[in-house]
Design a protein around this motif. Structure first.
Motif, PDB file in Angstrom:
ATOM      1  N   ASP A  62      -7.650  -1.692   2.050  1.00  0.00           N
ATOM      2  CA  ASP A  62      -9.272  -2.005   1.784  1.00  0.00           C
ATOM      3  C   ASP A  62     -10.091  -1.295   2.885  1.00  0.00           C
ATOM      4  OD1 ASP A  62      -8.535  -3.352  -0.556  1.00  0.00           O
ATOM      5  OD2 ASP A  62      -9.365  -5.154   0.225  1.00  0.00           O
ATOM      6  N   PHE A  63      -9.539  -1.012   4.080  1.00  0.00           N
ATOM      7  CA  PHE A  63     -10.538  -0.140   5.048  1.00  0.00           C
ATOM      8  C   PHE A  63     -10.780   1.065   4.725  1.00  0.00           C
ATOM      9  CE2 PHE A  63     -11.091   1.927   9.333  1.00  0.00           C
ATOM     10  CZ  PHE A  63     -12.146   1.134   9.665  1.00  0.00           C
ATOM     11  N   ARG A  64     -10.124   1.610   3.583  1.00  0.00           N
ATOM     12  CA  ARG A  64     -10.445   2.919   3.092  1.00  0.00           C
ATOM     13  C   ARG A  64     -11.847   3.103   2.517  1.00  0.00           C
ATOM     14  NH1 ARG A  64      -7.207   1.395  -1.395  1.00  0.00           N
ATOM     15  NH2 ARG A  64      -5.397   2.394  -0.457  1.00  0.00           N
ATOM     16  N   TRP A  65     -12.349   1.982   2.218  1.00  0.00           N
ATOM     17  CA  TRP A  65     -13.666   1.859   1.393  1.00  0.00           C
ATOM     18  C   TRP A  65     -14.938   1.997   2.508  1.00  0.00           C
ATOM     19  CZ3 TRP A  65     -13.035   3.517  -3.161  1.00  0.00           C
ATOM     20  CH2 TRP A  65     -12.067   3.033  -4.049  1.00  0.00           C
ATOM     21  N   ALA A  66     -14.601   1.547   3.584  1.00  0.00           N
ATOM     22  CA  ALA A  66     -15.450   1.701   4.758  1.00  0.00           C
ATOM     23  C   ALA A  66     -15.442   3.141   5.345  1.00  0.00           C
ATOM     24  CB  ALA A  66     -15.447   0.996   5.988  1.00  0.00           C
ATOM     25  N   LEU A  67     -14.472   3.694   5.335  1.00  0.00           N
ATOM     26  CA  LEU A  67     -14.188   5.188   5.713  1.00  0.00           C
ATOM     27  C   LEU A  67     -14.642   6.225   4.548  1.00  0.00           C
ATOM     28  CD1 LEU A  67     -10.386   4.989   6.753  1.00  0.00           C
ATOM     29  CD2 LEU A  67     -12.315   5.254   8.199  1.00  0.00           C
ATOM     30  N   HIS A  68     -14.563   5.538   3.334  1.00  0.00           N
ATOM     31  CA  HIS A  68     -15.367   6.271   2.281  1.00  0.00           C
ATOM     32  C   HIS A  68     -16.710   6.343   2.364  1.00  0.00           C
ATOM     33  CE1 HIS A  68     -17.012   6.217  -1.624  1.00  0.00           C
ATOM     34  NE2 HIS A  68     -16.401   7.098  -2.327  1.00  0.00           N
ATOM     35  N   LEU A  69     -17.356   5.352   2.685  1.00  0.00           N
ATOM     36  CA  LEU A  69     -18.839   5.288   3.061  1.00  0.00           C
ATOM     37  C   LEU A  69     -19.292   6.080   3.984  1.00  0.00           C
ATOM     38  CD1 LEU A  69     -19.553   1.222   2.851  1.00  0.00           C
ATOM     39  CD2 LEU A  69     -20.775   3.148   1.378  1.00  0.00           C
ATOM     40  N   SER A 129      -5.849   9.921  10.586  1.00  0.00           N
ATOM     41  CA  SER A 129      -5.219   9.717   9.360  1.00  0.00           C
ATOM     42  C   SER A 129      -5.537   8.261   8.630  1.00  0.00           C
ATOM     43  CB  SER A 129      -3.584   9.698   9.445  1.00  0.00           C
ATOM     44  OG  SER A 129      -2.978   8.900  10.278  1.00  0.00           O
ATOM     45  N   PRO A 130      -5.464   7.802   7.609  1.00  0.00           N
ATOM     46  CA  PRO A 130      -5.797   6.653   7.127  1.00  0.00           C
ATOM     47  C   PRO A 130      -4.955   5.535   7.639  1.00  0.00           C
ATOM     48  CG  PRO A 130      -5.687   8.418   5.151  1.00  0.00           C
ATOM     49  CD  PRO A 130      -5.307   8.964   6.482  1.00  0.00           C
ATOM     50  N   GLU A 131      -3.650   5.952   7.803  1.00  0.00           N
ATOM     51  CA  GLU A 131      -2.752   4.942   8.338  1.00  0.00           C
ATOM     52  C   GLU A 131      -3.270   4.578   9.810  1.00  0.00           C
ATOM     53  OE1 GLU A 131      -1.028   6.847   5.015  1.00  0.00           O
ATOM     54  OE2 GLU A 131      -2.045   7.700   6.987  1.00  0.00           O
ATOM     55  N   ALA A 132      -3.389   5.637  10.574  1.00  0.00           N
ATOM     56  CA  ALA A 132      -3.888   5.374  12.099  1.00  0.00           C
ATOM     57  C   ALA A 132      -5.184   4.873  12.197  1.00  0.00           C
ATOM     58  CB  ALA A 132      -3.748   6.696  12.585  1.00  0.00           C
ATOM     59  N   ALA A 133      -6.186   4.896  11.092  1.00  0.00           N
ATOM     60  CA  ALA A 133      -7.325   4.496  11.360  1.00  0.00           C
ATOM     61  C   ALA A 133      -7.343   2.813  11.019  1.00  0.00           C
ATOM     62  CB  ALA A 133      -8.175   4.929  10.245  1.00  0.00           C
ATOM     63  N   ALA A 134      -6.363   2.505  10.032  1.00  0.00           N
ATOM     64  CA  ALA A 134      -6.256   0.988   9.848  1.00  0.00           C
ATOM     65  C   ALA A 134      -5.531   0.336  10.893  1.00  0.00           C
ATOM     66  CB  ALA A 134      -5.144   1.083   8.432  1.00  0.00           C
ATOM     67  N   GLY A 135      -4.587   1.089  11.371  1.00  0.00           N
ATOM     68  CA  GLY A 135      -3.614   0.398  12.850  1.00  0.00           C
ATOM     69  C   GLY A 135      -4.621   0.080  13.946  1.00  0.00           C
TER      70      GLY A 135
END
Length: 306
Positions: free
Chosen positions: A28-35, A68-74
């Protein structure tokens, strides 16, 4: 600091591993990154009905957009867990039992904002993160805010409007796409109104404000663990919170009303019990009597002070 850093590092690495293992991108953090990415590129950030976060979330996601998305999430989850642990240990290491609660682990699987919003209750300058997910953050603002925290919130909100003046209206149009339940309106949710008998207590206020907010899943209830203060209360509520977790892994919910009912019964009602248990009138009288007996001559002791 060392204990909090260890928790942050371990949880961040584990979150990164989960994202890779289950091919979740940044969940779900991808949506903040998308913004953040869309606004930085001068594009409409609400170009999909799935984007339901306010633009304020993008301000906190900006430091992670190049990862990377995974690293951003971590990094995000690890940093949030560090701040939460650091805030909790102010009141004793027993408060770290909060990390045993199911909503924390449900939030890790989907990389939620709940831990850092929880942490904002301890650090006034962190209060603006409540605006990243207002339905979870507003009860914190209404019951745990300070003047300094509110001033920082106003500054962050103003910055987001300068960045994209039209975002509030764009975001409001996304509300119709948000599936949810309201704990107070899901049976036996009306029982939570009993907390009004403790209306002067900030914990009762937090419970009630949370109960009237639209929520989607169990992770939105993590901030309720601001209510229990003792080791037993934290541990018992954390263990009970796993009942809906076990149910979820063995059964697919058919509606958000079902999710809401399990949330109310196993997360909210236990917190209601804690609100009353921690404010027992007979306990207050006993504490007062104990204090008087330990100092039978208060005037004499006062005169003895230099």
């Amino acid at each position: 600091m060392a204990v909090s850093a260890a928790i942050g590092l371990a949880s961040g690495v584990f979150c990164w591993f989960l994202m890779l293992h289950f091919h979740q991108d940044a969940a779900d953090f991808r949506w903040a990154l998308h913004l953040a990415q869309r606004v930085a590129a001068g594009q409409n950030p609400y170009d999909t009905p799935l984007e339901q976060y306010p633009l304020t979330a993008a301000l906190f996601a900006l430091p992670f957009v190049r990862l990377s998305p995974e690293a951003a999430a971590g990094f995000f989850w690890g940093g949030s867990s560090f701040l939460l642990a650091f805030g909790l240990t102010r009141n004793g290491y027993h408060c770290l039992l909060v990390f045993l609660a199911y909503p924390y682990w449900a939030g890790m699987l989907t990389v939620q904002w709940s831990p850092i919003i929880f942490a904002s209750a301890f650090f006034p300058l962190l209060l603006p993160v409540t605006m990243a997910k207002p339905q979870v953050g507003l009860p914190i603002v209404l019951t745990r805010s300070t003047r300094a925290g509110l001033m920082v919130c106003a500054a962050v909100l103003g910055l987001s409007i300068v960045w994209l003046p039209s975002w509030p209206m764009l975001w409001i149009h996304q509300w119709q796409h948000y599936p949810h339940f309201v704990p107070l309106l899901v049976l036996p949710g009306p029982l939570l109104l009993l907390a009004l008998f403790r209306y002067r207590d900030s914990d009762a206020q937090l419970l009630l404000w949370s109960a009237i907010m639209p929520q989607r899943w169990f992770f939105d209830s993590l901030t309720l663990w601001l209510i229990p203060k003792t080791r037993k209360a934290i541990l018992y509520t954390a263990l009970l919170s796993w009942v809906p977790g076990i149910w979820r892994w063995n059964y697919t919910p058919q509606s958000f009303t079902q999710v809401g009912r399990w949330t109310v019964v196993w997360l909210y009602i236990p917190m209601l019990v804690v609100v009353f248990w921690q404010n027992k009138p007979w306990q207050s009288k006993a504490n007062g009597a104990s204090h008087r007996s330990s100092n039978p001559h208060p005037q004499a002791s006062a005169r003895s002070l230099p």
